[in-house]
Design an enzyme around this catalytic site. Structure first.
Site, short mmCIF file in Angstrom:
data_model
loop_
_atom_site.label_atom_id
_atom_site.label_comp_id
_atom_site.label_asym_id
_atom_site.label_seq_id
_atom_site.Cartn_x
_atom_site.Cartn_y
_atom_site.Cartn_z
CG HIS A 95 -1.97 -1.03 1.23
ND1 HIS A 95 -2.91 -1.16 0.24
CD2 HIS A 95 -2.21 -2.03 2.12
CE1 HIS A 95 -3.70 -2.19 0.51
NE2 HIS A 95 -3.29 -2.74 1.65
CG ASP B 213 -2.67 -8.47 0.77
OD1 ASP B 213 -1.88 -8.79 1.69
OD2 ASP B 213 -3.69 -7.79 0.95
CG ASP C 257 -4.68 -10.27 3.50
OD1 ASP C 257 -4.29 -10.90 2.50
OD2 ASP C 257 -4.62 -9.03 3.57
#
Length: 335
Positions: free
Chosen positions: A154, A190, A279
Site C-alpha cells: 500500500h 493479497d 489474508d
C-alpha cells in the site's frame, strides 16, 4: 528455498488504528512475523544494501519523514503514536511544511497506519530481506522468500497507508531492473489491492503489475483497484486488476490467478515478484475470502509451474498462529 528475516521487524508494535469510527487494537502485531518465522526454520539474516535501493523507488523527503517523524511528534508534545488527522486533497498547492501534524497528513492517506518509533527500522530491514532474496535469485536460485513486516504494497512513492511504510515489491522490482533484468512482473495476491505498487509503476512499460483482490467497491482501499485501471502512457496495458466478490473460494481465486499468470506470460518477464498476502484465508479477522490452508500449496504450484525466477515477499495475513502454516503451505508449492 532460501528465506530471509530480521528480528528487528518485531520491534514495530502499533497500539491502535481508527476503524469504522472507533480506535481499535491494531491488527499488525509482532505475532505475525513470529508465526511465520517459527514455521520456517532456517531463515537467514539479510545483508545490508543501504538506502540507495529504497530511494530508487521512494521520495527522499518521505524517507526522511519515516526516519524522523516519530521523534518530531514526541518533541512536539504529542501523546501516543504519530497518526494523521488532516489530509491534503487532490489539487491543493504544494508547500514546504515543517509542523509534524501537517507532515503526517502530507505523507499518509489513512488513520490506520501510525508512525511508531520503530516503523522505519522494521521497514528498512524488511526491505533488506527482499533485496537479499533478490540477490539469491540473481545468483541462480529459482526462488527465494522474504519475510517482511510491516507489509509494503500500500506504500506509494511518497505516502504510507494500509499498515505499509516502504514498498518492498516495488523496491525489489526496481533493483532487478537496475541489475539488468529487462522486464519484471509483479503478481499481487493479497486480499487488498496494492495501490502503492500500482501507482509507482502506473506509467512504466518495463514492469507489469497484476493484482487479485477484494472488489474495492466494498473493500479497502476503495479508490484503487477497479477493473478498468490499466495504466497510462508507456504503462498502458501493463496493469491488470482482477477484483473478486467477498466469499471467493479456491475455484474462483485459482481461475483469476490463471488469468493473471496468462497475462504475465504475454509480457514475458525475466523475473516475477510475488506480493503474497495470506489474508485471503477463511479465518482471517479483517478479510472475507475463503481459502483454506492446503489451497495455498495449489496456488504456489501454479505459479512455480510457469518457470519464472521469483522473489516472494510477505504482505498481509492477520490470522495469528495460522499465518505460519499458510505461508509454509504456499512456499511448499515452489519446492
Amino acid at each position: 528455498m532460501r528465506g530471509f528475516f530480521d528480528p528487528r521487524q518485531l520491534k514495530h508494535a502499533p497500539r491502535q488504528e481508527l476503524h469504522n469510527g472507533a480506535f481499535v487494537a491494531h491488527a499488525d502485531v509482532p505475532l505475525r512475523a513470529e508465526s511465520v518465522a517459527a514455521a520456517l526454520p532456517g531463515l537467514e539474516p539479510p545483508g545490508d544494501h543501504g538506502e540507495a535501493p529504497i530511494l530508487g523507488v521512494h521520495d527522499a523527503g518521505y524517507v526522511d519523514f519515516l526516519k524522523n517523524g516519530a521523534r518530531l511528534w514526541a518533541e512536539a508534545g504529542r501523546p501516543g503514536e504519530a497518526i494523521g488527522y488532516v489530509f491534503p486533497v487532490v489539487g491543493r498547492r504544494p508547500i514546504a511544511l515543517s509542523r509534524i501534524d501537517a507532515l503526517v497528513g502530507r505523507y499518509s492517506y489513512d488513520a490506520g497506519t501510525p508512525l511508531t518509533p520503530d516503523a522505519w527500522e522494521a521497514s528498512y530491514w524488511s526491505a533488506q530481506c527482499a533485496l537479499s532474496a533478490l540477490d539469491a535469485v540473481l545468483a541462480g536460485d529459482r526462488n527465494a522468500f522474504a519475510l517482511a513486516r510491516p507489509p509494503g504494497h500500500h506504500a506509494g512513492r511518497d505516502y504510507m497507508g494500509g499498515y505499509c511504510y516502504l514498498n518492498y515489491a516495488a523496491v525489489t522490482a526496481q533493483a532487478a531492473r537496475d541489475a539488468g533484468v529487462e522486464r519484471v512482473a509483479i503478481l499481487d495476491i493479497d486480499y487488498h489491492h496494492g495501490n502503492g505498487t500500482q501507482h509507482i509503476f502506473w506509467e512504466r512499460g518495463d514492469v507489469f503489475y497484476a493484482s487479485i483482490h477484494a472488489d474495492p467497491a466494498t473493500d479497502y482501499p476503495f479508490y484503487w483497484g477497479h477493473a478498468d485501471e490499466a495504466g497510462e502512457g508507456e504503462g498502458a496495458g501493463k496493469t491488470l486488476n482482477l477484483p473478486l466478490a467477498q466469499g471467493a473460494d479456491l475455484g474462483v481465486y485459482r481461475a483469476a490467478q490463471t488469468r493473471a499468470l496468462d497475462a504475465i506470460a504475454g509480457f514475458d518477464p525475466g523475473l516475477i515478484v510475488v506480493s503474497f498476502g495470506a489474508d485471503t484465508f477463511v479465518d482471517d479477522p479483517i478479510s472475507r475470502f475463503r481459502l483454506e490452508t492446503p489451497d495455498y500449496a495449489v496456488l504456489g504450484t501454479d505459479i512455480a509451474a510457469r518457470g519464472w525466477p521469483g522473489v516472494i515477499v510477505m504482505e498481509g495475513g492477520y490470522a495469528g498462529e495460522a499465518l505460519g502454516r499458510n505461508v509454509a503451505s504456499f512456499l511448499s508449492g515452489f519446492a
